[in-house]
Scaffold this active site. Structure first.
Site, PDB file in Angstrom:
ATOM      1  N   GLU A 122       0.831  -1.213   0.000  1.00 57.50           N
ATOM      2  CA  GLU A 122       0.000   0.000   0.000  1.00 57.50           C
ATOM      3  C   GLU A 122       0.861   1.256   0.000  1.00 57.50           C
ATOM      4  OE1 GLU A 122      -2.877  -0.531   3.224  1.00 57.50           O
ATOM      5  OE2 GLU A 122      -1.559  -1.951   4.187  1.00 57.50           O
ATOM      6  N   ASP A 170      -1.465 -27.170 -29.708  1.00 60.37           N
ATOM      7  CA  ASP A 170      -0.163 -27.806 -29.538  1.00 60.37           C
ATOM      8  C   ASP A 170       0.168 -27.814 -28.047  1.00 60.37           C
ATOM      9  OD1 ASP A 170       0.477 -25.224 -28.963  1.00 60.37           O
ATOM     10  OD2 ASP A 170       1.731 -24.916 -30.735  1.00 60.37           O
ATOM     11  N   ARG A 222     -22.634  -4.186  -3.167  1.00 63.87           N
ATOM     12  CA  ARG A 222     -23.827  -4.592  -3.921  1.00 63.87           C
ATOM     13  C   ARG A 222     -23.530  -4.875  -5.387  1.00 63.87           C
ATOM     14  NH1 ARG A 222     -28.599  -0.745  -3.867  1.00 63.87           N
ATOM     15  NH2 ARG A 222     -27.083   0.366  -5.137  1.00 63.87           N
TER      16      ARG A 222
END
Lengths: 435, 435, 435
Positions: B160, B390, B238
């Protein structure tokens, strides 16, 4: 003091304004310097840069150095911002570096009376950290020669090469070593024109690339080393909107300072760095954010990317290609999700005062309510959002307030303009918040 | 063991769930801890973080440390994920660091019976690598004091600050030095709220900046040093769609772990990290990708960004502003170019089994066919694409399968939910692939 | 010589074309090599890479090394580009590294006659700088063993891990140390497929992530250390438009070289790196840039994102949702702001000659005028823009011209194609500019 605490008078720099030091063909080759140093208020930058490098023809730079001395010694005491002349330098050219030393010697000579008003020098075209140290050493020698305090002359650099971009990562390790005085570092300034050349980058139209990563890296280095980051010049002088968009992008990266090429850009960047005078609502209209227009207290959306109509017993809301049928409560939720609010300085101060009062009353988190009536296609919707504020929210909003406070403390010449923009009351309260 | 091979029990962490350790005003201040530790299945995170830092009021943190001890000693043996409490720390504050040491001492005391269920500690707010070493040294001291094996307590850090972001680049050089035990490092976790503050970044609405470069750098550092990267909290609880978009973006960067603030986010992030239950088709509609809706085995496009009609002897296809007139074969090519398929876990397992069989039969590359009928404006188009597989294709798709396998092996409590989502058959076969 | 001046024959590499070295089941397993080495003109890459790693089955690689020797000794003298075979290598696997050494030994044996036509080797899957040094040391040993000049074999690396990405930042510090020969470094090449795996990144459809930051970092490292950066393969062979978009994005980052998987991609990348044959106008139509179509000397916009009509005494201009009513002069300004011009090579040469003449006449900055008639909805608008050119503008446009000059000097086999595209006159003048 820890290395990431800023060591200079200014904690923030909004504006970095360059002025040619000597213009050929004028009666007074120092005319532009003389004009620029007399700016006041919003027209005056936080940092003024008499530019004895790219803005001035090579043949005029000797005269340019003398012009700086003359103009700054005469008017420098009254200039409201800091003064940081730019001298010549190049990581790949010892001759240019030697000229840079000579220019500093000329400008800093205390007998000439300019150095007492000069805060530092701007060194362009630096390379890796060892190259930065050469410039630092020259400043140390100049300080010693002229009896100035060691480390008292600030040094700022222009980042215009990949090697300089990489060097920024080493600052925390290098600053503070006994063999240098790199604590004198002040600003890290992007120089995107020459950076583009050094990176050998090309765009079809010749416009500058966006250089998102460079801007991040400059901001990060400034944050880590307690310095101030400034973004490079914006060439399209007429494009005021584009200039503001660039500044908004930059502030999202923590890059607050902005180069200004004209007094008009100085005004825009001085004001643009601060929160707006009036708050306003945004709505996410399909793939873009659009500002709502306030009409009689109602926030009106006028575009055609969102449409809304009442149906029997509900509403039909279309955003882009996506249509939903909803009841009133769901409609409010939908509109709430689409909208966001850009707070004014007054709004920010209100919220912070409210939070400070709650904290004093022993509450660590409170809900801030923001309400509006939004009108789409004539249908009005009342929305109200509660945002939880905790210490982290408060701290994050301290950034624009600290910037405001730093400006207010250091720029008495802008007090009047600030009071006019925000009102005396908001200004006073903004100065109290956080204390 | 090479430094970039992961050294811990978990090779992947989908979810990093923080819980306040002590809430004031409740009868039982440990109520939230007690609730969180009893989650099982998709509700339980891969890593649970009793958060004795930001989520808990400073005045409650002493009690919080005791709560951790109490709750973990009682219920820790049955918790299906790892447990990594977060303690206080700050690169700029020795007092806070000392408190961090005391909290670890409290929590790790073997007589209290919690440490045997605790996998490590999360250290927030670290600075440069020397600061990380201080935390590492404290853990070494604690291990020594309590007779625990040196290096047995994992250490994770929250990024931070700009200095911590830079420190991540030094891990390969620092881990494994005899004077530290940094091999204990486990997760690198972004903390964007405080990072934004440290970078002094601002957005108009107060939302967090995207920090694309930080996320790249964290993921890269984790990859280079054999660690696990986790992205920071997503505040808008939300907004489930936004949470998933962020996770998709993150996985494109190799950043698989996701912070969860609520049990709902834990479920979304646990499931969202895994391939979908059912495959589906996407179509590039002008400037955005839209999911086609399956109706009776036909993939239907319902938007208005693409239109298609039959003309005499051909078709007219319009995408955005661009119209082409094509014959049937060209139409198939056009639609093929516009569409792409998102495979389910079952689809992935099918393809990998097919490739493994081909490889065993001595073939190094095979074509995988995927067909569909796409309907636009009622016109149906049959498309069929051959994709060459591949070894590299196979290896790339091993990443989500390895993640699935790691989850399955480490989370017996999720076996039922996984079988319900994907079917027993797909789960069994997914566990066999690559062995 | 300073480390950031390029030390190799080529200053630019447009194309990096890989070819399998041995294909099973063919009469002649070297057939593809034999075909590729006989390409000339735009079909021949700047750098040809006989690929004895991923493009060739592991069981065929011994034969592949012999094939390289055979084909290059026979045809290498006539090949117009550089030849840099890729051998096997892995940062985590000493066995693979030993095989890499053996392959180099086989290929470089001077008695076999291939090495005199080989410019260097490409080392894949490198890790941190110490791993790069191991490959460098093997090349030094090979040079010593075979009596070749130390440092004469170039070395290029594929960046396909987080650790290699970090290692690039150390090049300036490591190159030039007496204990290595890293000055032999030539290209830094992104390998996004394996990089994605190393970063454990996932996209829903299995497409590669964009990796914007990696591309920036590779370009920056190349710039800082005087190397050449090349972007990784573009799998969707049929998607020519996408390939060009990727190259345009890359050039904006200073990443000029492009991997080609097919001769078709070689042609696109050889031509695409150079300025266009004819200039053209772009208009910003809402959120995207659209090319105007020239009809009888008028630049016509045909889309529906912009509309324009005459009104009584003025004009109504709508861009997206935004409508303005303007007079003629304002209309010209608006259209000027919306449009930009992509200059052809001829345009660039014209402007540079004009600037050079002005400079010789003692003027440091001149206005370059560009005019056009733009037609929107049948309404014609004459626009004329003056762009100020100074030394920096001139230098920035030297990048594409230097690229052109480097191509012309090193690729006589492309002279004819270049003259056909640009005309003899433009080619000749382009070779004079800047001298």
């Amino acid at each position: 003091m820890s290395i990431d605490e800023r060591q200079h008078a200014r904690q923030f720099v909004r504006t970095f304004f360059t002025t040619p030091t000597a213009v050929e063909g004028e009666d007074d080759s120092a005319k532009m310097l003389r004009g620029a140093i007399q700016n006041r208020g919003m027209e005056a930058p936080d940092v003024w840069v008499p530019d004895n490098e790219d803005a001035t023809a090579p043949s005029m730079r000797e005269e340019g150095a003398e012009n700086i001395v003359e103009v700054v010694s005469e008017h420098g005491a009254d200039f409201p911002g800091e003064i940081h002349p730019r001298v010549v330098w190049h990581r790949d050219d010892p001759g240019t570096r030697h000229q840079g030393l000579q220019q500093i010697m000329t400008i800093a000579d205390p007998e000439k009376g300019a150095i007492e008003h000069i805060d530092g020098f701007v060194i362009p075209e630096v390379g890796d950290i060892d190259d930065w140290k050469k410039a630092d050493e020259f400043l140390t020698i100049v300080e010693n020669e002229y009896g100035l305090e060691e480390g008292s002359i600030a040094m700022s650099v222009i980042i215009e090469s990949g090697s300089a971009e990489l060097a920024m990562e080493e600052l925390r390790n290098e600053m503070g070593k006994p063999s240098n005085n790199l604590q004198r570092l002040f600003m890290l300034v992007n120089g995107e024109v020459d950076y583009t050349k050094d990176m050998r980058a090309m765009t079809p139209t010749g416009d500058l690339p966006p250089w998102a990563e460079l801007r991040h890296n400059t901001s990060r280095a400034a944050s880590a080393a307690g310095l101030i980051s400034v973004d490079g010049p914006y060439d399209e002088i007429r494009d005021v909107e584009g200039y503001h968009e660039r500044m908004t992008e930059n502030r999202e990266k923590g890059l607050i300072g902005m180069w200004a090429l004209t007094p008009g850009q100085v005004v825009e960047a001085n004001k643009g760095a601060l929160p707006p005078e009036d708050g306003y609502w945004l709505i996410e209209a399909d793939d873009r954010e659009v500002e709502l227009r306030e009409e009689d207290g109602v926030q009106v959306y006028n575009g055609d990317r969102i449409s809304l109509s009442e149906t029997e017993g509900g509403y039909e809301l279309t955003v882009g290609n996506n249509t939903v049928v909803v009841d009133e409560e769901e409609l409010e939720d939908e509109i709430l999700d689409l909208t966001s609010y850009v707070p004014s300085l007054g709004d920010i101060v209100d919220s912070m005062e409210e939070f400070e009062a709650a904290k004093e009353a022993g509450r660590g988190a409170i809900a801030m309510t923001r309400s509006a009536t939004v009108s789409i296609d004539g249908v009005e919707v009342d929305i109200s959002s509660d945002r939880m504020w905790d210490e982290a929210t408060y701290q994050a909003l301290m950034v624009p307030v600290s910037l405001f406070q730093d400006v207010y403390e250091n720029r008495p010449d802008q007090h009047e303009a600030l009071a006019e923009i925000y009102s005396e009351d908001v200004v006073e309260r903004a100065m109290e918040v956080g204390n």
